[in-house]
Design a protein around this motif. Structure first.
Motif, short mmCIF file in Angstrom:
data_model
loop_
_atom_site.label_atom_id
_atom_site.label_comp_id
_atom_site.label_asym_id
_atom_site.label_seq_id
_atom_site.Cartn_x
_atom_site.Cartn_y
_atom_site.Cartn_z
N VAL A 32 0.84 -1.20 0.00
CA VAL A 32 0.00 0.00 0.00
C VAL A 32 0.88 1.25 0.00
O VAL A 32 0.69 2.17 -0.80
CB VAL A 32 -0.95 0.02 1.21
CG1 VAL A 32 -1.81 1.26 1.21
CG2 VAL A 32 -1.81 -1.24 1.22
N ALA A 33 1.87 1.27 0.89
CA ALA A 33 2.76 2.43 0.98
C ALA A 33 3.48 2.65 -0.35
O ALA A 33 3.78 3.78 -0.72
CB ALA A 33 3.76 2.24 2.11
N PHE A 34 3.73 1.57 -1.08
CA PHE A 34 4.44 1.68 -2.34
C PHE A 34 3.67 2.51 -3.37
O PHE A 34 4.24 3.28 -4.12
CB PHE A 34 4.73 0.28 -2.90
CG PHE A 34 5.59 0.29 -4.14
CD1 PHE A 34 6.95 0.48 -4.04
CD2 PHE A 34 5.02 0.14 -5.39
CE1 PHE A 34 7.75 0.52 -5.18
CE2 PHE A 34 5.80 0.16 -6.54
CZ PHE A 34 7.18 0.35 -6.41
N VAL A 35 2.34 2.36 -3.33
CA VAL A 35 1.55 3.06 -4.34
C VAL A 35 0.81 4.28 -3.79
O VAL A 35 0.31 5.09 -4.54
CB VAL A 35 0.50 2.12 -5.00
CG1 VAL A 35 1.21 0.95 -5.66
CG2 VAL A 35 -0.53 1.64 -3.99
N ASN A 36 0.74 4.38 -2.46
CA ASN A 36 -0.05 5.44 -1.85
C ASN A 36 0.78 6.16 -0.80
O ASN A 36 0.96 5.66 0.31
CB ASN A 36 -1.31 4.82 -1.23
CG ASN A 36 -2.27 5.86 -0.71
OD1 ASN A 36 -1.91 7.01 -0.48
ND2 ASN A 36 -3.52 5.44 -0.53
N ARG B 197 8.19 -9.03 -8.87
CA ARG B 197 7.23 -8.78 -7.79
C ARG B 197 6.43 -10.02 -7.41
O ARG B 197 5.27 -9.93 -7.03
CB ARG B 197 6.28 -7.65 -8.22
CG ARG B 197 6.97 -6.32 -8.33
CD ARG B 197 7.57 -5.91 -7.01
NE ARG B 197 7.32 -4.52 -6.68
CZ ARG B 197 7.49 -4.01 -5.47
NH1 ARG B 197 7.92 -4.77 -4.50
NH2 ARG B 197 7.24 -2.74 -5.24
N MET B 200 4.74 -10.05 -4.02
CA MET B 200 3.90 -8.90 -3.68
C MET B 200 2.44 -9.30 -3.60
O MET B 200 1.95 -10.14 -4.37
CB MET B 200 4.07 -7.83 -4.75
CG MET B 200 3.49 -6.49 -4.34
SD MET B 200 3.55 -5.35 -5.72
CE MET B 200 3.30 -3.80 -4.88
N ASP B 206 -7.94 -4.13 -0.52
CA ASP B 206 -8.24 -2.70 -0.47
C ASP B 206 -9.40 -2.28 -1.37
O ASP B 206 -9.77 -1.11 -1.39
CB ASP B 206 -7.00 -1.87 -0.81
CG ASP B 206 -6.21 -1.50 0.44
OD1 ASP B 206 -6.67 -1.90 1.54
OD2 ASP B 206 -5.18 -0.85 0.33
N THR B 213 -6.11 2.46 -4.69
CA THR B 213 -4.91 1.82 -4.15
C THR B 213 -4.82 0.37 -4.64
O THR B 213 -3.77 -0.09 -5.09
CB THR B 213 -4.92 1.85 -2.61
OG1 THR B 213 -4.90 3.21 -2.20
CG2 THR B 213 -3.73 1.13 -2.01
N SER B 216 -3.69 0.34 -8.19
CA SER B 216 -2.29 0.71 -8.36
C SER B 216 -1.37 -0.46 -8.03
O SER B 216 -0.38 -0.71 -8.70
CB SER B 216 -1.93 1.90 -7.48
OG SER B 216 -2.74 3.00 -7.79
N ILE B 217 -1.73 -1.16 -6.94
CA ILE B 217 -0.94 -2.34 -6.57
C ILE B 217 -1.02 -3.38 -7.69
O ILE B 217 -0.02 -3.97 -8.10
CB ILE B 217 -1.42 -2.93 -5.23
CG1 ILE B 217 -1.17 -1.94 -4.10
CG2 ILE B 217 -0.74 -4.26 -4.93
CD1 ILE B 217 -1.81 -2.31 -2.76
N VAL C 486 8.48 5.33 0.05
CA VAL C 486 9.16 4.14 -0.44
C VAL C 486 9.90 4.46 -1.73
O VAL C 486 9.36 5.11 -2.61
CB VAL C 486 8.13 3.01 -0.71
CG1 VAL C 486 8.85 1.74 -1.13
CG2 VAL C 486 7.29 2.76 0.52
#
Lengths: 167, 300, 814
Positions: A32-36, B197, B200, B206, B213, B216-217, C486
């Protein structure tokens, strides 16, 4: 409401915040932190160092973004178990009435039907196409409702509703 | 607990998402397990496992009791519980772990269960479908039954979080460098391709709070997969399936992100390799067209 | 012979005299049994005071002396010397502490202070009556020393001692001395060449007439004690005779076997016949018997042929392991450290991704005598990296691996980064760190220099590394804490700063030496502040990374310190041992009948040997006199000299003779809790005057019976206190005495519960020498609790408990 419980949770979380030595491995591991950029679990926990009683969190919806993917928990060099702490933070937010409505609705869905996703006519048609057994609807729901009442969740949910209505 | 003499037998818990939204996974699991000599016994009166963010976060006690109630149903039947969903697997594994290792909690949980005339003693094991395939049925057995090996098929494996983590509780494979699912893929004759990844999360959790979000992931994940240029992705979880398949299609539609990588639940590929007919309608239920890959396999 | 005691009350100016009526105390003392003379004087410790004692000893034929003045921690040695000079045994002396523990802390209640002073004098006289003469034990000293480990620490310790004129046996398990330092390129923060400064020292070792060097050797076993150790050394066969080999390297050219060279971090190759590195000492080849085809059965022998051709004949396939025995007076342990295997941290992909290497591997790549002759390359394609990242704390500061900080990794990473940058200024260099530790001379400046040279420091522990399967480049995912977000950084080469960990086999050596390891696995020093070099066993000293990760200057300092500590023993013909050791009454020892052996398991020093069918035996030279064995002996067969059961019980009886229900009896260990109580006085902290201390060397000495007897006699409260004991470790001066006390006192708690004694009347605490305030606070709390319970309830409880306690105490005696 539930002030004692809140303070207890706050203390538990603060203890974890005290141990954290700010290496950031949790954030680097966090999808989550990676994209937000707004979401930084390390910072969320660190805020608890300075959070005095009574708990006023004002964290908005951020903690609910945690995916509970446990990547941070596996890598934390200080065994803080941030994924699990996040559950506690969410719990505290819930007690504070800071739960996103989508979560609340989903919980109600579970209580009402016993399932997190509804059985629709499409579902039934598809299952038939695939030769799958018919779904017994609402099985176990009565027992589930009893458990929710017994464990106190029902009461918590009810007072949430009350607060929402009056507030 | 599973009865080894008469072949493998499990109490089957498909979980909410598989039952209601992705029944084709259930079909593939049932058919492939039957072919491999494993019997699945349906569990009456079950409910949502339940989903942790919706229950554990709100009230840990509720989460424990509902999960223990479901487990008690399998215990009553006298079989280990089998689920095709990483989420249900994570919940059951964790609650089972707590009950087996924490006497105090076990008593407390059973005090609640008593109110609905149930008890869970903690006698059964929790198994994921792919775990049962790997550990109980075994690669050798699968290999023997294969009729259409997945030759020249490159597959990107996605384990999903709760199949591996928290490793202290799950103890299925290494949480950072797992191999068992890759092995299961390669047994079918396909090639598992590495991508950056791989470990990941899909981001599916979410969707209900912040879809942007989640997308995006997903984009990050799919971009990385695309670089390895596989024929398809394999998953072991309905939520990963929804995210990687349905939302990949959504990205394609709304954001013109043309990844176009078909996604399969492992048991579907297993069915293809075992030459099990899943029916004409089956793969139409996938959002990213899987026809080409299926054809490539069936033709071989 | 009649016991004749002289008692002397000191005014200490007004320190004591201003609060207590010293004349009245002398009068009180003069009426105690066996007291022949009692006097008070302004300053007992001053010359006239001491002369007075000496005169009285002669005049009144005194054979015991009691001085009531300051703490025995202050002037016990002074007065012992004084009585010795008058012809008495120095152990015929006892002290009553009426300054630190009476006048200084109870000046607000002089009446009760006077009562307390009386009790303490009475107790001292009671103990004095039972004192026995003791003579220090003397053991002869072998003037030789064993140094285990030939790294930079071992080399320095050996050279220092050899220069002082002592014979040194230096044992090294590798075929060469030099350790890690010999394999490094440059050293921080001065960037001087490592082998250039160590090489000459290594040669000095080989040439020194006082040093006998055993390379490729191990310590088999060790027996004996301080001054008198017998050591057996196993010398492994090199199959090359060192004095005949001239290191011409012809043998290497013909050897057909190649194996990875561990001295190059396995990056390069060596033959089965090899020399670890060009500057090795001794400068001779050896044959790796696992790799060689020639040893059994002889199938190759090419090296031998060529050696003979060249007229050398150094190769001898008939060499066998040899065992040698030496006698030494002291032992220095300098076994160093190993590096953590980073493949355990899977998210960094070491062992899977070719371009993830360790700091030691980089060290060998940078080194001009390394496998690439000083060229830093990527293992995947041999190309020079353009973008490099260092990751700190790999396996250090990590609860899942090693919790401690490895200390020197920050600086060597900075050093390697600077070296790389200076060789190839265009290389981009990133250092990922949690904290930079740069806390010695010139280190912080070195850190600044690195930043000035363009090295980028990123605060954050990388979460994972992924490899691009095609380019073999690596992407590091990490939160940059400075930015709070990050980042993902693609680099060509990643270097992991792996933790320093204890040597493989450290436990085996610890057993042989009878020393202990700490929770980190490194050898534990006898005291973290005041005995940082001594091991728990007398005559054994620690230096360098064997005791915990250390850089070169720190290791060398410790080596010299260890040499000095060892020389303190070696320079004497005899070594004196304090005679307050444990003594076993063989007729009472249960071991011959019941295979008891409890004492041996309690002894922190391995001073007790228990053999089947024989009574246990104490080696006095190894005993440190904590008394734990005496307290735990189920047959009461063990006596700790000068702190005997009878002596301590006599103090208890004296103190509790009158109004016991009003008193708090405290058993305090000499090193911490008694010192803490003294500090309360020195700091003029007041606390209730009903506390009375009995000093023991260690809380481990406090027998269950002491506590039970105190309650049987009607004590109001009992406190047992020792050195600090927390989940992080123990400060006990006898390593584990307080741990044993804790276990024992748990049982006492249960007995007291059965006896019907209220829980709050017995307390176990850990009070350090610096915690005077804690002592005062605890006494206050206990006094308050005692008040709350009320005298009547206490008397009632004691009355009911008495028969039960009597029964237990009696059972023990028979």
């Amino acid at each position: 409401m539930e002030q004692g419980e809140k303070l207890r949770k706050l203390k538990e979380i603060k203890r974890k915040a005290l141990i954290c030595f700010q290496c950031g491995v949790c954030v680097g591991s966090c999808p989550v932190a990676f994209v937000n950029e707004k979401y930084n679990p390390r910072r969320i926990l660190r805020n608890f160092l300075f959070n005095q009683s009574p708990p006023q969190l004002n964290l908005s919806n951020l903690p609910w973004l945690c995916l509970h993917c446990y990547a941070c928990l596996e890598r934390c060099p200080q065994n803080i178990g941030l994924s699990e702490v996040m559950f506690k933070i969410q719990h505290l937010q819930f007690l504070n009435g800071e739960i996103p409505s989508s979560f609340l609705n989903a919980v109600k869905q579970i209580i009402k039907t016993g399932r997190v996703s509804p059985v629709t006519p499409i579902t039934e048609r598809r299952r038939e196409q695939l030769n799958l057994p018919k779904i017994e609807t609402e099985t176990g729901v009565e027992e589930l409702k009893k458990i929710i009442k017994e464990t106190g969740l029902k009461k918590l949910l009810f007072s949430q509703e009350e607060e929402k209505r009056s507030g | 607990m599973a009865e080894r003499e008469t072949g493998h037998k499990y109490a089957f818990f498909p979980g909410c998402l598989v039952t209601t939204r992705l029944p084709y996974i259930e079909a593939a699991v049932r058919k492939s397990m039957r072919r491999l000599g494993a019997e699945l016994v349906d569990m009456p009166e079950t409910t949502c496992c339940p989903e942790p963010t919706l229950t554990k976060a709100l009230n840990q006690k509720t989460w424990l009791a509902i999960a223990a109630r479901n487990l008690s149903i399998a215990e009553e039947i006298g079989l280990d519980i089998l689920t095709p969903c990483n989420g249900c697997y994570g919940t059951f594994k964790t609650v089972n772990y707590i009950i087996k290792t924490n006497e105090k909690e076990r008593v407390k949980i059973n005090d609640t269960l008593k109110k609905v005339n149930r008890e869970y003693k903690g006698k059964i094991q929790v198994k994921h479908v792919v775990e049962a395939l790997y550990k109980d049925i075994g690669k050798e057995r699968i290999k023997k039954e294969i009729q259409k090996p997945l030759k020249n098929i490159k597959i990107a494996v996605h384990y999903g979080c709760h199949l591996l983590r928290p490793s202290e509780i799950i103890q299925l494979d290494d949480p950072e460098q797992p191999t068992f699912l890759d092995e299961l893929v390669e047994v079918l004759g396909a090639k598992s391709v590495d991508y950056e990844r791989k470990m990941m999360c899909c981001g599916g959790e979410d969707l209900k709070i912040h879809p942007q979000t989640a997308y995006s992931i997903l984009k990050e994940k799919l971009s990385s997969i695309k670089e390895a240029d596989p024929d398809c992705i394999v998953v072991t979880c309905p939520l990963c399936m929804i995210q990687l398949d349905e939302n990949q299609a959504l990205l394609q539609r709304r954001h013109r992100q043309n990844f176009n990588i078909p996604v399969f639940y492992y048991s579907e590929l297993l069915c293809l390799a075992l030459n099990i007919n899943l029916g004409d309608q089956h793969f139409k239920l996938h959002r990213i067209k899987a026809d080409e890959v299926v054809k490539k396999i069936v033709k071989s | 012979m009649e016991t004749r005691i002289g008692v002397y009350i000191c005014h200490c100016g007004t320190n004591i005299g201003g609060v207590l009526d010293c004349e009245a105390l002398a009068k009180f003392a003069s009426k105690l049994p066996n007291v022949v003379v009692a006097k008070d004087y302004k300053y007992m410790c001053a010359d006239p005071g001491q002369e007075m004692i000496k005169k009285d000893i002669k005049e009144f034929k005194l054979n015991r002396v009691v001085v009531a003045s300051c703490s025995p921690r202050m002037h016990e040695p002074t007065f012992r010397k004084c009585v010795e000079e008058a012809g008495l045994n120095s152990f015929f002396f006892e002290m009553a502490n009426i300054r630190e523990q009476v006048s200084w802390c109870h000046y607000d209640s002089p009446k009760q202070a006077f009562d307390k002073a009386k009790d303490l004098i009475k107790a001292a006289v009671a103990k004095a009556r039972l004192l026995t003469p003791l003579t220090p034990l003397k053991v002869p000293v072998e003037k030789r020393v064993l140094v285990i480990g030939g790294g930079v620490a071992g080399i320095h310790a050996a050279l220092d001692l050899a220069d002082m004129g002592f014979k040194v046996y230096l044992v090294e398990k590798e075929p060469t001395i030099g350790g890690w330092m010999a394999l490094l390129d440059k050293t921080f923060p001065t960037l001087d060449c490592s082998i250039c400064i160590l090489g000459p020292k290594m040669v000095d070792v080989a040439k020194h007439s006082n040093i006998e060097l055993f390379t490729y050797s191990e310590v088999l076993d060790i027996e004996g004690f301080v001054g008198n150790f017998k050591v057996r050394i196993l010398k492994k066969p090199r199959y090359v005779e060192v004095d005949k080999c001239n290191a011409c390297s012809e043998c290497v050219n013909v050897c057909p076997v190649e194996v990875p060279n561990k001295f190059d971090g396995n990056l390069g190759w060596r033959k089965a016949i090899y020399i670890p590195f060009p500057q090795a000492v001794p400068p001779a080849y050896l044959i790796d018997e696992d790799a060689c085809l020639g040893i059994t059965p002889l199938a190759c022998g090419k090296c031998q042929e060529v050696c003979r051709e060249k007229g050398g004949d150094a190769i001898n396939f008939d060499m066998h392991p040899e065992v040698l025995e030496v006698s030494v007076g002291a032992i220095i342990v300098a076994t160093g450290y190993e590096l953590y295997d980073p493949s355990k941290i899977k998210e960094y992909g070491y062992g899977v991704y070719q371009n993830v290497i360790t700091c030691f591997e980089l060290e060998r790549l940078i080194n001009s005598s390394g496998p690439t002759y000083g060229k830093v390359i990527r293992p995947s394609d041999g190309k020079e990296p353009k973008k490099v990242a260092f990751i700190q704390c790999v396996g250090s500061r990590d609860e899942k691996a090693n919790v401690y900080c490895s200390g020197f990794c920050c600086m060597y990473t900075i050093k390697n980064a600077i070296l790389l940058k200076e060789k190839h200024p265009e290389t981009e260099i990133y250092i990922f760190y949690i904290d930079i530790r740069a806390n010695f001379k010139g280190y912080e400046e070195f850190y600044r220099r690195a930043r000035e040279e363009g090295i980028i420091f990123i605060r954050g522990k990388p979460a994972e590394i992924s490899e691009n399967p095609l380019t073999k480049n690596l992407t590091i995912y990490c939160e940059d804490l400075g930015l709070g977000k990050v980042i993902s950084l693609e680099v060509d080469l990643v270097i992991l700063s792996t933790a320093a960990i204890p040597r493989h086999g450290k436990d085996e050596l610890a057993r042989k030496l009878n020393i202990v390891t700490g929770s980190d696995g490194f050898y534990l020093e006898a005291h973290p502040k005041l005995k940082p070099i001594d091991a728990a066993t007398d005559g054994v000293f620690l230096c360098g990374s064997a005791q915990g990760p250390k850089d070169i200057p720190y290791s060398v300092s410790q080596a010299s310190a260890a040499a000095a500590r060892a020389a303190r023993i070696l320079s004497k013909d005899y070594w004196e041992i304090e005679p307050i050791v444990a003594y076993i009454d063989e007729s009472k020892c249960r071991n011959p009948k019941t295979k008891c052996g409890i004492c041996a398991t309690k002894c922190p020093y391995g001073a007790i040997t228990v053999e089947p069918n024989k009574p246990a035996r104490v080696e006095p030279a190894k005993c440190h006199g904590c008394g734990t064995c005496a307290a735990d002996c189920p047959g009461d067969a063990i006596t700790q000299m000068h702190f005997t059961d009878a002596q301590i019980l006599s103090q208890i009886h004296a103190i509790l003779e009158e109004n016991p229900e009003e008193k708090i009896l405290c058993f305090l260990c000499n090193w911490c809790s008694y010192a803490g109580a003294d500090l309360a006085g020195t700091s003029r902290l007041t606390y209730p005057p009903n506390a009375r201390a009995v000093r023991v060397m260690c809380s481990g000495r406090v027998d269950k019976d002491f506590v039970l007897e105190a309650f049987r006699l009607g004590a109001g409260m009992v406190l047992v206190s020792g050195c600090r004991l927390t989940e992080f470790g123990s400060d006990c001066h006898y390593i584990t005495g307080n741990v044993n006390a804790k276990k024992r006192m748990k049982i006492v708690e249960k007995i007291l519960e059965k006896a019907g004694i209220s829980k709050e009347r017995f307390r176990l605490e850990w009070i350090s020498a610096s915690e005077g305030d804690k002592y005062a606070k605890i006494i206050k709390e206990m006094a308050e609790k005692m008040k709350k319970l009320g005298k009547e309830k206490i008397i009632e409880e004691n009355r009911k408990a008495e028969p039960f306690l009597e029964k237990i105490l009696k059972k023990k005696i028979t």
